[in-house]
Structures are given as structure tokens and as C-alpha cells.
Motif scaffolding. Structure first.
Motif, PDB file in Angstrom:
ATOM      1  N   LEU A 119       2.351   8.286  -4.004  1.00 60.01           N
ATOM      2  CA  LEU A 119       2.245   6.846  -4.219  1.00 60.01           C
ATOM      3  C   LEU A 119       0.776   6.457  -4.172  1.00 60.01           C
ATOM      4  O   LEU A 119       0.059   6.801  -3.225  1.00 60.01           O
ATOM      5  CB  LEU A 119       3.010   6.076  -3.141  1.00 60.01           C
ATOM      6  CG  LEU A 119       4.502   6.405  -2.990  1.00 60.01           C
ATOM      7  CD1 LEU A 119       5.056   5.760  -1.733  1.00 60.01           C
ATOM      8  CD2 LEU A 119       5.277   5.941  -4.206  1.00 60.01           C
ATOM      9  N   LEU A 120       0.306   5.712  -5.190  1.00 62.94           N
ATOM     10  CA  LEU A 120      -1.101   5.324  -5.288  1.00 62.94           C
ATOM     11  C   LEU A 120      -1.201   3.817  -5.508  1.00 62.94           C
ATOM     12  O   LEU A 120      -0.379   3.222  -6.203  1.00 62.94           O
ATOM     13  CB  LEU A 120      -1.783   6.056  -6.447  1.00 62.94           C
ATOM     14  CG  LEU A 120      -1.773   7.588  -6.411  1.00 62.94           C
ATOM     15  CD1 LEU A 120      -2.283   8.143  -7.727  1.00 62.94           C
ATOM     16  CD2 LEU A 120      -2.618   8.107  -5.255  1.00 62.94           C
ATOM     17  N   HIS A 121      -2.242   3.220  -4.922  1.00 59.03           N
ATOM     18  CA  HIS A 121      -2.454   1.778  -5.075  1.00 59.03           C
ATOM     19  C   HIS A 121      -3.950   1.483  -5.044  1.00 59.03           C
ATOM     20  O   HIS A 121      -4.690   2.022  -4.210  1.00 59.03           O
ATOM     21  CB  HIS A 121      -1.756   1.019  -3.945  1.00 59.03           C
ATOM     22  CG  HIS A 121      -2.148  -0.423  -3.858  1.00 59.03           C
ATOM     23  ND1 HIS A 121      -1.598  -1.385  -4.671  1.00 59.03           N
ATOM     24  CD2 HIS A 121      -3.042  -1.071  -3.060  1.00 59.03           C
ATOM     25  CE1 HIS A 121      -2.125  -2.566  -4.370  1.00 59.03           C
ATOM     26  NE2 HIS A 121      -3.009  -2.402  -3.400  1.00 59.03           N
ATOM     27  N   TYR A 122      -4.383   0.616  -5.969  1.00 61.30           N
ATOM     28  CA  TYR A 122      -5.766   0.119  -5.961  1.00 61.30           C
ATOM     29  C   TYR A 122      -5.745  -1.372  -6.245  1.00 61.30           C
ATOM     30  O   TYR A 122      -5.038  -1.834  -7.148  1.00 61.30           O
ATOM     31  CB  TYR A 122      -6.625   0.827  -7.015  1.00 61.30           C
ATOM     32  CG  TYR A 122      -8.002   0.209  -7.157  1.00 61.30           C
ATOM     33  CD1 TYR A 122      -8.966   0.394  -6.179  1.00 61.30           C
ATOM     34  CD2 TYR A 122      -8.319  -0.587  -8.249  1.00 61.30           C
ATOM     35  CE1 TYR A 122     -10.233  -0.184  -6.287  1.00 61.30           C
ATOM     36  CE2 TYR A 122      -9.566  -1.170  -8.379  1.00 61.30           C
ATOM     37  CZ  TYR A 122     -10.519  -0.961  -7.393  1.00 61.30           C
ATOM     38  OH  TYR A 122     -11.761  -1.549  -7.498  1.00 61.30           O
ATOM     39  N   GLN A 123      -6.515  -2.124  -5.478  1.00 61.12           N
ATOM     40  CA  GLN A 123      -6.607  -3.571  -5.659  1.00 61.12           C
ATOM     41  C   GLN A 123      -8.068  -3.993  -5.655  1.00 61.12           C
ATOM     42  O   GLN A 123      -8.852  -3.551  -4.805  1.00 61.12           O
ATOM     43  CB  GLN A 123      -5.859  -4.305  -4.542  1.00 61.12           C
ATOM     44  CG  GLN A 123      -5.959  -5.828  -4.638  1.00 61.12           C
ATOM     45  CD  GLN A 123      -5.195  -6.535  -3.540  1.00 61.12           C
ATOM     46  OE1 GLN A 123      -4.340  -5.937  -2.895  1.00 61.12           O
ATOM     47  NE2 GLN A 123      -5.493  -7.800  -3.316  1.00 61.12           N
TER      48      GLN A 123
ATOM     49  N   LEU B  13      -2.806   5.271  -0.291  1.00 60.28           N
ATOM     50  CA  LEU B  13      -2.197   6.512  -0.800  1.00 60.28           C
ATOM     51  C   LEU B  13      -1.152   7.000   0.186  1.00 60.28           C
ATOM     52  O   LEU B  13      -1.343   6.927   1.398  1.00 60.28           O
ATOM     53  CB  LEU B  13      -3.271   7.580  -1.013  1.00 60.28           C
ATOM     54  CG  LEU B  13      -2.841   8.973  -1.473  1.00 60.28           C
ATOM     55  CD1 LEU B  13      -3.911   9.597  -2.352  1.00 60.28           C
ATOM     56  CD2 LEU B  13      -2.587   9.902  -0.269  1.00 60.28           C
ATOM     57  N   GLN B  14      -0.048   7.502  -0.359  1.00 60.85           N
ATOM     58  CA  GLN B  14       0.971   8.179   0.450  1.00 60.85           C
ATOM     59  C   GLN B  14       1.445   9.427  -0.276  1.00 60.85           C
ATOM     60  O   GLN B  14       1.594   9.430  -1.500  1.00 60.85           O
ATOM     61  CB  GLN B  14       2.185   7.275   0.706  1.00 60.85           C
ATOM     62  CG  GLN B  14       2.059   6.334   1.881  1.00 60.85           C
ATOM     63  CD  GLN B  14       3.407   5.825   2.351  1.00 60.85           C
ATOM     64  OE1 GLN B  14       4.396   6.557   2.358  1.00 60.85           O
ATOM     65  NE2 GLN B  14       3.452   4.565   2.765  1.00 60.85           N
TER      66      GLN B  14
ATOM     67  N   ALA C   6      -0.179   9.054   5.086  1.00 59.77           N
ATOM     68  CA  ALA C   6      -0.648   7.856   4.393  1.00 59.77           C
ATOM     69  C   ALA C   6      -2.087   7.576   4.782  1.00 59.77           C
ATOM     70  O   ALA C   6      -2.470   7.746   5.944  1.00 59.77           O
ATOM     71  CB  ALA C   6       0.235   6.664   4.734  1.00 59.77           C
ATOM     72  N   LEU C   7      -2.882   7.155   3.799  1.00 60.30           N
ATOM     73  CA  LEU C   7      -4.283   6.809   4.016  1.00 60.30           C
ATOM     74  C   LEU C   7      -4.534   5.437   3.406  1.00 60.30           C
ATOM     75  O   LEU C   7      -4.042   5.129   2.317  1.00 60.30           O
ATOM     76  CB  LEU C   7      -5.213   7.833   3.350  1.00 60.30           C
ATOM     77  CG  LEU C   7      -4.957   9.311   3.619  1.00 60.30           C
ATOM     78  CD1 LEU C   7      -5.871  10.170   2.743  1.00 60.30           C
ATOM     79  CD2 LEU C   7      -5.195   9.640   5.087  1.00 60.30           C
ATOM     80  N   LEU C   8      -5.324   4.600   4.097  1.00 58.25           N
ATOM     81  CA  LEU C   8      -5.615   3.268   3.599  1.00 58.25           C
ATOM     82  C   LEU C   8      -7.045   2.886   3.935  1.00 58.25           C
ATOM     83  O   LEU C   8      -7.536   3.159   5.037  1.00 58.25           O
ATOM     84  CB  LEU C   8      -4.650   2.243   4.207  1.00 58.25           C
ATOM     85  CG  LEU C   8      -4.868   0.772   3.827  1.00 58.25           C
ATOM     86  CD1 LEU C   8      -3.531   0.072   3.618  1.00 58.25           C
ATOM     87  CD2 LEU C   8      -5.651   0.015   4.904  1.00 58.25           C
TER      88      LEU C   8
ATOM     89  N   ARG D 267      -7.068   3.214   7.979  1.00 60.04           N
ATOM     90  CA  ARG D 267      -5.800   3.475   8.663  1.00 60.04           C
ATOM     91  C   ARG D 267      -5.216   4.793   8.167  1.00 60.04           C
ATOM     92  O   ARG D 267      -5.181   5.058   6.952  1.00 60.04           O
ATOM     93  CB  ARG D 267      -4.804   2.339   8.422  1.00 60.04           C
ATOM     94  CG  ARG D 267      -3.466   2.540   9.121  1.00 60.04           C
ATOM     95  CD  ARG D 267      -2.575   1.302   9.024  1.00 60.04           C
ATOM     96  NE  ARG D 267      -1.266   1.540   9.631  1.00 60.04           N
ATOM     97  CZ  ARG D 267      -1.005   1.430  10.908  1.00 60.04           C
ATOM     98  NH1 ARG D 267      -1.972   1.082  11.747  1.00 60.04           N
ATOM     99  NH2 ARG D 267       0.209   1.658  11.383  1.00 60.04           N
ATOM    100  N   TYR D 268      -4.750   5.601   9.107  1.00 65.92           N
ATOM    101  CA  TYR D 268      -4.161   6.907   8.799  1.00 65.92           C
ATOM    102  C   TYR D 268      -2.800   6.987   9.498  1.00 65.92           C
ATOM    103  O   TYR D 268      -2.670   6.644  10.675  1.00 65.92           O
ATOM    104  CB  TYR D 268      -5.052   8.044   9.290  1.00 65.92           C
ATOM    105  CG  TYR D 268      -6.497   7.904   8.877  1.00 65.92           C
ATOM    106  CD1 TYR D 268      -6.954   8.425   7.664  1.00 65.92           C
ATOM    107  CD2 TYR D 268      -7.413   7.241   9.698  1.00 65.92           C
ATOM    108  CE1 TYR D 268      -8.285   8.290   7.284  1.00 65.92           C
ATOM    109  CE2 TYR D 268      -8.741   7.101   9.325  1.00 65.92           C
ATOM    110  CZ  TYR D 268      -9.170   7.623   8.120  1.00 65.92           C
ATOM    111  OH  TYR D 268     -10.485   7.482   7.752  1.00 65.92           O
TER     112      TYR D 268
END
Length: 674
Positions: free
Chosen positions: A201-205, A229-230, A247-249, A287-288
Motif C-alpha cells: 500500500l502506497l500513499h503520497y500527499q 507505506l505498508q 508500516a512507515l509514515l 512513525r513506524y
């Protein structure tokens, strides 16, 4: 990426979408069956469904989430009458949930039945879960099951992510709006063999626009960049299931004054005090997370299972609020062993052990140290829960747990749920239970550091303790060949101990103190009705009344920034072939109380949002608008022209901080379902 480039990219995606052939299959929210004669019968699957168990809860599926842009968890409840989401302040973008009239700290957050987003993570947690990642959201009201701990006071929100063993596929979601926000999301899963599957799972904002619609010199919302990311894995056998993930943020926020207002910045009261050229608010969070679940199926005939769940997280935040700096490191570890056995179809037992550990180190400084905390909170516990089910006509669920905290000692949590179904068209529920919550006053309220008022935190805050009592009645009435769904519910929450944020006692200070001998309670009453008027068109109407009071400085008063009522009307229409869908939501948010120094009260206001979706075979295109009525809180920041003064306060937000917003997006799917 500039605003022009973002809009150009999105426009090209939408243009290419319209040139492809229309889908020949119904969208994912249609169930289909086919008999041997070739006659096909289809039925719509409801986006929101009531949970069938003893607890009063709803399940929000992807069909409901698709009714709005749903960019993250905080934007997933706009069509829901039970949950409110609002900004906590006008500078950091912090949001909070309100359930049963109380703030989100009293709602236990879960991710797939594991407690999550505790302490400082709770302030911005609603932005940490991208909407396209979610498979469903389960909202339970009132005293919830004791299996997940003792912390739920007004309810639980459990997030289910997309699963690695779902049908193989890759999905992309691009979103852009008129305030220069751009998002890109992707998820994909792969079945390595018949037992093992994995998912990414990927996310960019990117949200950098420096908007200031009310011209007070401060950005209406912070500039924001987020990477998320997860990676999730699942192994399924006949008697054993393994599920794990990491998960990484990275979340970066920049707010405060715009550059064109630098010359108008007021000087601090002390002319010898050193200060920046302008009032800046910046936050950076890393955050991890990691988790694993082991499930052993011992006896399928009696649903005898043994499960072991473990999770860990590291949350690091550095921030500056004008002259104040904040630095925090938080670690959490959670372990649960759970056993379930069904003796007969009527009798079921669940029992288990749990261990929760929090380590929090946080410092707030302004020329000198304001606050410094460094502590560990370890809480082992055990529970047992018995369920009696008489053919779904009578369901009784009684639970009891005992926990021991190294800071608060031993405490016991009883909870009881009862469901009666005397007739298929009637469903009655009652619940009663107690809840506790450890207070992490500074990490949970960092946004208060943005205020020029002095933040004073009691050095001996007690563990919060409250009772919750409630009940609901649901009717399913056949009417005109369809079903009219009616629901009425009432909940009462009464605090024995509470950490009170007091803005009234001293206009120069914000106090966080113990409730002491004061009173604090909430009464919430809600009625809602839904009905499919014609084929494809469904209406939902709801009304909720809140009576929330707390003792401030010896006076029992309405809780500030809390709406006294809310009315909601939603309409969703999908064409017979499911190619087009239109959704409209109208909200009327009742007025409420402000502290006396801030005007004493605020009035009711309305909000309108609408969205149109065009479904294709492997993708969908949607356009919409939010806050189409254009209502804005005129003065979200008090003394915006005096940011270095003690009267400066951006934490009294009760309404929208930006006007009309328009958006567009595209969801694309390859090799599988949308």
C-alpha cells in the motif's frame, strides 16, 4: 510539483478516462446470482449496514466510502449521522472525532482489532489512514467488548485495511482539488502460492498552497506533505493463519503567517525577547509500526480458536509553535492471547490475557523548559466474556476484565450488552459498562501550544473513569414493496474522573486539571430513517441532540466548541445499469458555547456537498464539491494581528476554516476488482 502541473496531470487522466469504452459489468457494490436458465437477478449491497451482534454498531463499507472523495479516515464520515469530524485548531490541521457528543480521545481506535494511534499519534491519526486503503470501518457505540481493552468510553472505531488474500489486482487513485491538494494512492496484492499472499500500500500527499481566504495573515490550513507505506503478508492453512505487516509514515506540516504579512507582525510584549521574523508553526512526524497475528483453529465444529496478536510502534515528533519548541518520542508495545470456544450454538466463551506498554518522553520549551515528561506505563490484564444466543432473538453478552497499572493500580471493567428481537421487524439493544483511560496530557494536546495563552497542566492527573449507559430501537417496516429503516437511540456518559481542558477559569491560561469533585456528563439522543424511494434512489434523514456539560472553575457549563444538535439529509442515486452515481449530503450543525472572552456562543451553520461518479469497466471518474454553501468561520484565530501576545489563540475552531472546495479524481484498477 506546482499547482498548474498537478491540475494538468489530473485533467489528462480524466480526459483519457472518458475516451475508453463503458463497462459492461456492474460496479463492485452489486451482488449477482445466475440460475441455469440464464436469468440474472441482482441486488444492491448497502454501503452502511448495522452489525447483527449485541453491540450497537454499523459497518461502513467501500460502497459508502466511495460516496465522497474519502481521502483519509477523517474524511470518511461526511455521510454518516453518528460521527462528527472537525478541526481542533486553525493552524496545525489537527482533527478530532466526536462520538456521543464527546471528543475522540474517548473513542478507542483499532486497526483490525489491535489498539492503535495512542498518545501523540491520536492528534493527527485521522490523517494517517488513507481512504483508498480501507476495506471497511466498524463503528461501535457505547460500552464495547472487553476483549480489546478498557479504554473505550463512548465507543470503538475499528479500521479494516484491504487484505493480501483479496483477488489479485493493482489499484491507483489520483485526487486533486481547488485548494491545490494532490494525492496519489496505489495498492496491489500478489498470491505467491495457494497459501501465501502479500500486499503493498502506497500513499503520497502534497498540499502546498499558502491559502488565506479570510485575509487574517495566517494560512487557513498548514502546508502538508505525507509519505505513507505498508507491506502486509498473510499465510492461510487449514488449521493455522498467519498475518503480519510493517508500516512507515513521514508527515510534514508548515503553517502560520504568510510571507506578505511579515511587515504587520506585532512585536512581543518584552522588547528584549528574541523572536523569529514571523509566527511559524512546523511539525515533522516519523512513525513506524509492525504487527503480527497467529490464529490456531483447534476445533472447527465448536469454533475453538487460540490467537496471539502483537504490535509495536515508534512515534517521533519535532515541532515549533512560534517561540515554543516541542520534541517527543513515544513507544508502544501490545500483546494479546485470546481463546474462544462455543460449547453449544447458544453458549460461547471468550477469554484472554493482554499486556500494554507505553513509553513517553516529551519536552516543551520556550527560552526555558515549560514541561518535561519521561515515564513508562505498563498494564497487564485479563478478561472473560460470555455470550448467550437464543436463535438471534435474545443475545446476551457479559464481560469482565481486570487490569493492573504500574501508575494507577488495579481496576475492574464490567460491561453488559443485551439484544432482543421479538419480531423480525423490531430490534432492541441495551448496554452498560465502565471505561478507563490513561491521560497523556501534553502529547495528546500539542496543538494547544500554538496558543499565546499559558498552558498549565496539573502535575498529578488521575486516570479517567466513566460509566456509559444506552439503548437503541430499530424498526424495519415493509412499505411500498421496500423497507423503511427507523432507528432511535439514547446514550448517557458520566465521568467519575476526567482530565478537563479549562478555557474559562482564567482568560490568560488554558488549564488541564482533574475534575475533582465536579460533575461531567453527556446525554445524546439520535433518530434516523432511510428509505429507497425508487429503484436506485435512497434517502437518509437524521437528527441528533447533544447535552454535554462539565464543571469549569466550580461552574457546571456546556462544553465549549460542541454543537448542541445536528441534522443530516443524504441522497444517493445510481442508474439501473450502475454506470452513473450521484450523491448529495446536507448538514445543519447547531450552535454552541464559546468561552466568554471569545464571544460566549456561536450560531448554527449549514454545509452542502455533492459528488457525481461515472463507472467504467476498470476505473471510475468522480467530481464533486465540499462546503458548497461557502460558510466560513469569520475569525478562527483570535488576535491574529498580535501573534506574540497572550490573547493570540487559534484553538477555538467550531466551523469550516475554508470556503467552497471543488475536486476531481480517478480510480483505476488492473487485473482485478475496483
Amino acid at each position: 510539483m506546482t499547482r498548474t502541473n498537478r491540475l494538468t496531470l489530473l485533467s489528462l487522466c480524466l480526459l483519457s478516462a472518458t475516451t475508453l469504452p463503458a463497462q459492461t459489468e456492474p460496479p463492485a457494490d452489486t451482488l449477482m446470482t445466475q440460475d441455469l436458465t440464464g436469468v440474472t437477478v441482482s441486488a444492491r449491497r448497502r454501503g452502511t449496514m448495522r452489525i447483527s451482534g449485541a453491540e450497537n454498531g454499523i459497518l461502513i463499507g467501500r460502497e459508502e466510502l466511495f460516496r465522497a472523495a474519502c481521502c483519509n479516515l477523517g474524511e470518511s464520515f461526511t455521510t454518516n449521522p453518528s460521527v462528527d469530524v472537525s478541526y481542533s485548531d486553525a493552524t496545525t490541521g489537527a482533527k478530532q472525532i466526536r462520538l456521543l457528543g464527546l471528543s475522540g480521545t474517548y473513542v478507542q481506535m483499532l486497526t483490525e482489532n489491535i489498539p492503535n494511534f495512542r498518545g501523540g499519534a491520536s492528534t493527527y491519526a485521522l490523517d494517517y489512514v488513507p481512504g483508498p486503503w480501507m476495506q471497511s470501518i466498524q463503528v461501535s457505540k457505547g460500552a464495547s467488548s472487553v476483549r480489546n481493552g478498557y479504554e473505550s468510553i463512548t465507543g470503538q472505531i475499528d479500521i479494516e485495511y484491504l487484505k493480501p488474500d483479496n483477488d489479485e489486482g493493482i489499484t491507483f487513485n489520483l485526487y486533486g482539488n481547488s485548494l491545490s491538494r494532490f494525492e496519489a494512492n496505489a495498492d496491489g496484492n500478489l498470491h505467491l502460492d495457494s497459501h501465501l499472499s502479500t500486499e503493498l500500500l502506497l500513499h503520497y500527499q502534497d498540499d502546498y498552497a499558502h491559502h488565506d481566504q479570510n485575509h487574517d495573515g495566517f494560512m487557513d490550513q498548514p502546508n502538508l506533505r505525507q509519505w505513507n507505506l505498508q507491506n502486509r503478508w498473510k499465510w492461510r492453512g487449514d488449521r493455522y493463519i498467519f498475518h503480519a505487516g510493517v508500516a512507515l509514515l513521514r508527515d510534514e506540516r508548515d503553517g502560520g503567517q504568510n510571507s506578505h504579512t511579515l511587515s504587520h507582525s506585532a512585536q512581543p510584549a518584552n522588547e528584549h525577547q528574541h523572536h523569529p521574523q514571523y509566527f511559524h508553526i512546523g511539525l515533522a512526524t516519523d512513525r513506524y509500526e509492525a504487527y503480527m497475528k497467529h490464529a490456531f483453529i483447534i476445533n472447527p465444529e465448536h469454533s475453538t480458536n487460540l490467537a496471539l496478536m502483537a504490535s509495536g510502534s515508534l512515534h517521533q515528533t519535532t515541532a515549533d509553535f512560534g517561540l515554543k519548541d516541542y520534541d517527543a518520542t513515544e513507544r508502544n508495545g501490545y500483546l494479546q492471547l485470546m481463546f474462544e470456544h462455543k460449547f453449544t450454538p447458544q453458549h460461547e466463551l471468550s477469554a484472554g490475557l493482554s499486556l500494554n506498554h507505553d513509553y513517553i518522553k516529551a519536552t516543551a520549551t520556550a527560552l526555558s523548559t515549560l514541561y518535561a515528561i519521561n515515564y513508562k506505563l505498563t498494564t497487564p490484564g485479563l478478561y472473560a466474556q460470555y455470550t448467550y444466543n437464543l436463535d438471534e432473538k435474545l443475545v446476551l453478552m457479559a464481560g469482565l476484565r481486570a487490569d493492573h497499572s504500574n501508575r494507577y493500580g488495579t481496576f475492574v471493567t464490567p460491561r453488559l450488552h443485551l439484544k432482543l428481537t421479538p419480531h423480525p421487524i423490531v430490534s432492541l439493544r441495551l448496554s452498560a459498562g465502565k471505561g478507563y483511560r490513561a491521560v497523556h496530557a501534553l502529547p495528546e494536546n500539542t496543538y494547544l501550544l500554538a496558543s499565546g495563552r499559558e498552558l498549565v497542566i496539573d502535575s498529578d492527573l488521575k486516570q479517567e473513569e466513566a460509566w456509559n449507559l444506552g439503548g437503541s430501537a430499530s424498526l424495519f417496516i415493509p412499505l411500498g414493496g421496500r423497507t423503511l429503516r427507523l432507528n432511535a437511540e439514547y446514550y448517557h456518559t458520566r465521568f467519575m474522573e476526567q482530565a478537563v481542558i479549562d478555557r474559562d477559569t482564567d482568560p490568560t491560561k488554558i488549564l488541564i486539571t482533574n475534575l475533582g469533585g465536579g460533575r461531567s456528563y453527556s446525554h445524546t439522543f439520535q433518530v434516523d430513517a432511510s428509505y429507497p424511494v425508487v429503484e436506485g434512489l435512497e434517502l437518509l434523514a437524521a437528527w441528533r441532540w447533544n447535552d454535554v456539560k462539565t464543571t469549569y472553575g466550580g461552574r457546571l457549563m456546556d462544553k465549549p466548541l460542541t454543537n448542541r444538535y445536528k441534522a443530516l439529509l443524504t441522497a444517493t442515486y445510481k442508474t439501473p445499469l450502475g454506470l452513473w452515481q450521484a450523491d448529495v449530503t446536507l448538514q445543519l450543525n447547531g450552535g454552541g458555547r464559546l468561552p466568554e472572552y471569545a464571544g460566549g456562543s456561536f450560531k448554527a451553520y449549514e454545509q452542502l456537498q455533492a459528488q457525481v461518479t461515472r463507472w467504467f469497466r476498470h476505473f471510475s471518474v468522480y467530481i464533486g464539491g465540499e462546503n458548497l454553501t461557502g460558510f466560513r468561520q469569520k475569525t478562527p484565530i483570535l488576535s491574529a494581528d498580535l501573534p506574540w501576545s497572550t490573547t493570540f489563540d487559534p484553538t477555538l475552531v467550531w466551523g469550516p476554516v475554508h470556503g467552497r472546495l471543488f475536486y476531481a479524481g480517478i480510480r483505476m484498477n488492473f487485473l482485478g476488482r475496483l
